[in-house]
Design a protein around this motif. Sequence first.
Motif, mmCIF file in Angstrom:
data_model
loop_
_atom_site.group_PDB
_atom_site.id
_atom_site.type_symbol
_atom_site.label_atom_id
_atom_site.label_comp_id
_atom_site.label_asym_id
_atom_site.label_seq_id
_atom_site.Cartn_x
_atom_site.Cartn_y
_atom_site.Cartn_z
ATOM 1 N N ASP A 122 0.817 -1.216 0.000
ATOM 2 C CA ASP A 122 0.000 0.000 0.000
ATOM 3 C C ASP A 122 0.851 1.267 0.000
ATOM 4 O OD1 ASP A 122 -2.520 -1.171 -0.130
ATOM 5 O OD2 ASP A 122 -2.678 -1.412 2.048
ATOM 6 N N VAL A 123 2.020 1.206 0.645
ATOM 7 C CA VAL A 123 2.930 2.358 0.632
ATOM 8 C C VAL A 123 3.358 2.658 -0.808
ATOM 9 C CG1 VAL A 123 5.240 3.144 1.282
ATOM 10 C CG2 VAL A 123 3.739 2.134 3.004
ATOM 11 N N MET A 124 3.726 1.613 -1.556
ATOM 12 C CA MET A 124 4.141 1.839 -2.943
ATOM 13 C C MET A 124 2.963 2.310 -3.796
ATOM 14 S SD MET A 124 6.623 2.000 -5.092
ATOM 15 C CE MET A 124 8.039 1.002 -4.608
ATOM 16 N N GLY A 151 -0.423 -10.514 -10.010
ATOM 17 C CA GLY A 151 -0.511 -10.514 -8.554
ATOM 18 C C GLY A 151 -1.603 -9.579 -8.090
ATOM 19 N N SER A 152 -1.944 -9.660 -6.812
ATOM 20 C CA SER A 152 -3.054 -8.854 -6.291
ATOM 21 C C SER A 152 -2.738 -7.367 -6.259
ATOM 22 C CB SER A 152 -3.440 -9.338 -4.890
ATOM 23 O OG SER A 152 -2.324 -9.303 -4.021
ATOM 24 N N TYR A 153 -1.458 -7.005 -6.433
ATOM 25 C CA TYR A 153 -1.085 -5.591 -6.486
ATOM 26 C C TYR A 153 -0.554 -5.207 -7.858
ATOM 27 C CZ TYR A 153 -2.095 -4.295 -1.682
ATOM 28 O OH TYR A 153 -2.745 -3.987 -0.506
ATOM 29 N N ASP A 154 -1.150 -5.787 -8.915
ATOM 30 C CA ASP A 154 -0.923 -5.242 -10.254
ATOM 31 C C ASP A 154 -1.526 -3.846 -10.281
ATOM 32 O OD1 ASP A 154 0.088 -7.697 -11.033
ATOM 33 O OD2 ASP A 154 -1.767 -8.373 -11.972
ATOM 34 N N GLY A 164 3.886 -3.575 -11.664
ATOM 35 C CA GLY A 164 3.744 -4.664 -10.705
ATOM 36 C C GLY A 164 4.671 -4.431 -9.530
ATOM 37 N N ILE A 165 4.250 -4.887 -8.354
ATOM 38 C CA ILE A 165 4.990 -4.635 -7.115
ATOM 39 C C ILE A 165 5.465 -5.954 -6.509
ATOM 40 C CG2 ILE A 165 4.919 -3.501 -4.856
ATOM 41 C CD1 ILE A 165 2.490 -1.941 -5.775
ATOM 42 N N SER A 166 6.691 -5.943 -5.994
ATOM 43 C CA SER A 166 7.209 -7.096 -5.248
ATOM 44 C C SER A 166 7.897 -6.583 -3.989
ATOM 45 C CB SER A 166 8.188 -7.908 -6.108
ATOM 46 O OG SER A 166 9.316 -7.116 -6.451
ATOM 47 N N GLN A 167 8.258 -7.507 -3.102
ATOM 48 C CA GLN A 167 8.932 -7.124 -1.859
ATOM 49 C C GLN A 167 10.103 -8.049 -1.564
ATOM 50 O OE1 GLN A 167 6.664 -6.028 1.692
ATOM 51 N NE2 GLN A 167 4.782 -5.971 0.464
ATOM 52 N N ARG A 168 11.082 -7.486 -0.893
ATOM 53 C CA ARG A 168 12.252 -8.229 -0.433
ATOM 54 C C ARG A 168 12.482 -7.830 1.015
ATOM 55 N NH1 ARG A 168 15.672 -12.489 -0.710
ATOM 56 N NH2 ARG A 168 17.880 -11.941 -0.654
ATOM 57 N N VAL A 176 10.441 -2.499 -1.040
ATOM 58 C CA VAL A 176 9.253 -2.647 -1.883
ATOM 59 C C VAL A 176 9.629 -2.128 -3.271
ATOM 60 C CG1 VAL A 176 6.789 -2.190 -2.101
ATOM 61 C CG2 VAL A 176 7.853 -2.137 0.162
ATOM 62 N N GLN A 177 9.505 -2.997 -4.257
ATOM 63 C CA GLN A 177 9.982 -2.679 -5.607
ATOM 64 C C GLN A 177 8.802 -2.637 -6.580
ATOM 65 O OE1 GLN A 177 12.082 -6.283 -5.363
ATOM 66 N NE2 GLN A 177 14.075 -5.387 -4.909
ATOM 67 N N VAL A 178 8.806 -1.644 -7.439
ATOM 68 C CA VAL A 178 7.789 -1.575 -8.493
ATOM 69 C C VAL A 178 8.481 -1.341 -9.826
ATOM 70 C CG1 VAL A 178 7.383 0.940 -8.353
ATOM 71 C CG2 VAL A 178 5.560 -0.552 -9.156
ATOM 72 N N TYR A 179 7.983 -2.014 -10.877
ATOM 73 C CA TYR A 179 8.421 -1.646 -12.220
ATOM 74 C C TYR A 179 7.287 -0.864 -12.866
ATOM 75 C CZ TYR A 179 5.555 -5.428 -14.208
ATOM 76 O OH TYR A 179 4.493 -6.239 -14.562
ATOM 77 N N LEU A 180 7.634 0.268 -13.451
ATOM 78 C CA LEU A 180 6.657 1.122 -14.132
ATOM 79 C C LEU A 180 6.982 1.127 -15.623
ATOM 80 C CD1 LEU A 180 6.719 4.266 -11.790
ATOM 81 C CD2 LEU A 180 4.870 2.604 -11.933
#
Length: 280
Positions: A122-124, A151-154, A164-168, A176-180
Amino acid sequence: MTAIESYLAIPSWRYIDESLSAKTRSALESFAADDTLCQLVGQHQSAPTVRTWVHDHTIVLGVQDHRLPYLERALPAIHEAGYKTIVRNSGGLAVVLDSGVLNISIVLSEQNGSIDISIGYDVMLEFVRMLFPEVADRIEAYEIVGSYCPGSYDLSIDGKKFAGISQRRLRQGVAVQVYLCIEGSGSERANLVKALYETGLGGETTKFTYPVIHPETMASLSELLDVPLSVQDVNLRIQHQLNLLAENVQSGGFRADEMELYTYYLNRVVERNAKMISHT
């Protein structure tokens, strides 16, 4: 201020811009950089950090992609098309990186309290909406069936996925990583991943269900906004937004005293990737 906004509106941010400097380097270096920042931020040795990064012509495979029954048949066509392949150390499936795709990492610390996975996403989401106020109310987060790395945060506008967002998570740090997808054609990128799965599966049924890619479900922000938006345009928006959120923004890459830690994580990421690739 909402609870989510409180993670962004803080006294100090660190900003590392590698949208130009990392372009010709391996994407493995970016995953090592985020691991390094997870430890530094997680242990309060660095302020919370926003890092922007771009890598040219790379397909980042997920662990499940590495298990495609005929991956070795699919990779030559990708390489002949001019794309490198690596296996990433965070969750998710294959994504396409190129000069028109801007990646953003937001790195936070859990030392003063745990951050739920949903909070990280949600932060991203909130940050991306801040970057594009002209369409903020149209940016939605839910799974876009037919997209790559679903994913649920597309993140989508009018049902077309652009991010799309992923986390490490590592050493009390959360990246929290996003590709735009900013420039170019979202559907052309999706066609690359569609071919990967079609060839890599070879018609076989597998325990893991790989996505069936429908390229028309994906688009770039330039296409969705119908304006010639560039990666550098968005980078300027990020810098402006950080200056609105924080009293102090520290810019610059890793300091000399942080490079030893970065080298450690880079070696670890490179060794892991070499083992994965050698088994294809």
